[in-house]
Design an enzyme around this catalytic site. Structure first.
Site, PDB file in Angstrom:
ATOM      1  N   SER A 253      -2.534   3.624  -4.031  1.00  0.00           N
ATOM      2  CA  SER A 253      -2.428   4.884  -3.302  1.00  0.00           C
ATOM      3  C   SER A 253      -2.029   6.005  -4.243  1.00  0.00           C
ATOM      4  CB  SER A 253      -1.406   4.758  -2.180  1.00  0.00           C
ATOM      5  OG  SER A 253      -0.106   4.708  -2.729  1.00  0.00           O
ATOM      6  N   LYS A 254      -1.960   7.177  -3.673  1.00  0.00           N
ATOM      7  CA  LYS A 254      -1.656   8.394  -4.439  1.00  0.00           C
ATOM      8  C   LYS A 254      -0.479   8.222  -5.393  1.00  0.00           C
ATOM      9  CE  LYS A 254      -3.547   9.755  -1.060  1.00  0.00           C
ATOM     10  NZ  LYS A 254      -4.395   8.728  -0.470  1.00  0.00           N
ATOM     11  N   ARG A 255       0.534   7.542  -4.914  1.00  0.00           N
ATOM     12  CA  ARG A 255       1.740   7.478  -5.749  1.00  0.00           C
ATOM     13  C   ARG A 255       1.549   6.617  -6.996  1.00  0.00           C
ATOM     14  NH1 ARG A 255       4.296   2.745  -4.035  1.00  0.00           N
ATOM     15  NH2 ARG A 255       3.105   1.882  -2.319  1.00  0.00           N
ATOM     16  N   HIS A 256       0.407   5.934  -7.078  1.00  0.00           N
ATOM     17  CA  HIS A 256       0.133   5.159  -8.287  1.00  0.00           C
ATOM     18  C   HIS A 256      -0.606   5.997  -9.326  1.00  0.00           C
ATOM     19  CE1 HIS A 256       0.374   1.697  -5.311  1.00  0.00           C
ATOM     20  NE2 HIS A 256       1.321   1.457  -6.181  1.00  0.00           N
ATOM     21  N   GLY A 257      -0.861   7.258  -9.001  1.00  0.00           N
ATOM     22  CA  GLY A 257      -1.608   8.091  -9.935  1.00  0.00           C
ATOM     23  C   GLY A 257      -2.966   8.440  -9.361  1.00  0.00           C
TER      24      GLY A 257
END
Length: 484
Positions: A253-257
């Site tokens: 998801s977004k928080r992984h980059g």
RNA sequence: GUCCCCAUCGUCCAGAGGUCAGGACGCGGCCCUUUCAAGGCCGAGACUCGGGUUCGAUUCCCGAUGGGGACGCCA
């Protein structure tokens, strides 16, 4: 075997992300491998969250990856329309048929009541399924409720003895107890069809033979199989592709980059590399050690059975490696074409660049770059007139009188050289080093700092040649003046 | 909680009832060399656990554990 029809059915509530791109790729590969048809259907029935901008972004991402579709919203086709929102009447007609055959029924339970029951059950530590209250209503009761104008949804009546087993081409046989499937909603109280109804109705209407989609849909499959049967349609083959995880083993998801393919495009990844990387993330051609594949090779080798059953962690370092490898394999003129826009954006482009010179510079730089963007700062050395010099580099190689004397001598030799190509320059520099009783490296390092401003660069003789005599001499003069 | 899926190096994949358990990324070393890359060579690094089946299981079966997914009038 009949030519397969597969589809990629993204919902335009976000950009095309890595996982979706891989699902699309697997569908595309399968279609191309078997001379089948690849259908693009946009599932835009969530009008709140869908947007035309996202549709455009998804199409753009697909085109960037060169995943061309045979039927779709823009190109049309015999099974259109390909925007799910435009197919509502068909979905509702299917629901009507189910109502008529008794495979579905109206449910009048108010949402608040259901929510409350669900909350109570969850508080008690368990899950909740619709309790089928309205399935047991008598005809009179229904008539009364209808007369009272009570809002109603259409629910599917899951048969008690339902057999929902299916042979997934990735996972093998999967079977789910009928008792764990609730009487799911087909049509909302506002009269709009739900996803479960829409996908099945569309896949039937579009004659889809193989449903290749993310693992997050396996739990929907038993419900959908029930729908196919109730609608009297043949059940397609299912292949559920495992999910892509972040380094923490949670769904990417977004928080992984960066998760959208657009971001990778912007950062200078090649579609060839992305396709290669994505294909090998969760799929294997089986025997052999080959890792680098062209699109055509992938098409020739692809099988759904080769997809592995476990989730895969996204590995950005390996993507970088693939990208570098594919950059090095691109034809020089093509690599130049790919990077030109970035050079221009950085203000380093000139229309009078010599094509041959450009290609040589870029080819020299490619093995030292992971992404197209990496080529830009490296190209600077070859594009500008005078360079900035790193003070530490100057101190190290031009810091003393001797160093400057060597450089000055080198300057004279370069100025007098018969030709200014690497093959001529190398013996010339080495000869001078010998005359002066120093190792060639001393002159080379001095030249590198003077000409590039850095301690690292491609081979100095190529650099000298490609920067050209005039600019080399000017830069050396500049270095000599600055260091003094 | 219920249902489903998955389980080999840190990561992505091979693998066969008996293998020195193979490759790739990354990591370390060496070579090449003017630096940095690229390239070549070498190395460290894995079969989750417990029961079975079997002459023999990492491989087949069962269980546990761990991880993931799904449990919406979202898609």
């Amino acid at each position: 075997m009949k030519a397969p029809r597969v589809r990629f059915a993204p919902s335009p509530t976000g950009y095309l992300h890595i996982g979706g791109a891989r699902t699309a790729l697997f569908n595309w590969l399968y279609a191309r491998r078997h001379g089948g048809t690849f259908v693009l259907r946009i599932e835009d029935t969530d009008t709140e969250r869908s947007s035309d901008e996202m549709i455009a972004a998804i199409l753009h991402g697909m085109r960037w990856l060169c995943l061309d579709w045979d039927e779709g919203p823009d190109v049309g086709g015999p099974y259109g329309p390909y925007l799910q929102s435009a197919r509502r009447e068909r979905h509702l007609a299917a629901a009507q048929r189910l109502l008529e055959t008794g495979a579905a029924y109206h449910c009048y339970c108010p949402p608040e009541l259901l929510q409350q029951k669900r909350a109570t059950a969850e508080a008690a530590g368990g899950g909740w399924m619709y309790d089928r209250t309205c399935r047991r209503l008598s005809a009179d009761e229904r008539a009364a409720l209808d007369a009272a104008g009570r809002p109603r949804v259409v629910r599917f009546a899951v048969p008690d003895d339902a057999d929902t087993a299916f042979d997934d081409w990735v996972h093998g046989r999967i079977s789910v107890p009928a008792a764990s499937i609730e009487d799911f909603v087909l049509v909302r109280s506002d009269g709009t069809p739900t996803y479960q109804l829409s996908v099945v109705a569309d896949d039937i209407d579009m004659a889809i033979t193989h449903v290749v989609r993310g693992d997050d849909h396996v739990s929907n499959t038993p419900k959908q199989i029930l729908l196919y049967r109730a609608l009297g349609a043949p059940v397609p083959v299912f292949a559920h592709v495992p999910l892509i995880l972040g380094p923490d083993r949670k769904r990417l998801s977004k928080r992984h980059g960066a998760t959208s393919v657009g971001e990778y495009e912007a950062q200078g990844y090649l579609p060839e590399a992305m396709v290669n990387f994505l294909a090998l993330l969760g799929w294997s051609p089986g025997a052999g050690d080959q890792e680098l594949f062209t699109r055509d090779e992938l098409v020739a080798k692809f099988t759904l059975e080769g997809i592995s059953g476990g989730n895969a962690v996204f590995n950005p370092e390996k993507l970088d490696w693939f990208n570098q490898q594919h950059m090095m394999r691109l034809a020089p003129a093509e690599l130049v074409r790919r990077v030109a826009g970035r050079l221009e954006a950085a203000g380093l482009w000139r229309d009078d660049y010599d094509q041959g010179w450009l290609e040589r510079v870029i080819v020299l730089l490619a093995p030292r770059a992971r992404r197209l963007d990496d080529l830009v700062p490296q190209f600077r050395t070859f594009a500008v007139d005078l360079v900035e010099r790193d003070p530490a580099a100057v101190a190290k190689h031009l810091g003393d009188e001797m160093g400057r004397a060597h450089l000055a001598a080198l300057r004279e030799r370069l100025a007098a050289a018969d030709a200014f190509d690497a093959a001529t320059l190398e013996p010339l520099v080495r000869g001078l080093a010998e005359e002066r009783g120093v190792k060639a490296g001393v002159l080379i390092h001095a030249a590198r700092v003077a000409v590039t401003g850095q301690t690292v660069s491609p081979g100095i003789f190529e650099v000298l040649e490609l920067v050209g005599r005039d600019r080399v001499l000017r830069r050396i003069d500049d270095a000599l003046a600055g260091a003094a």
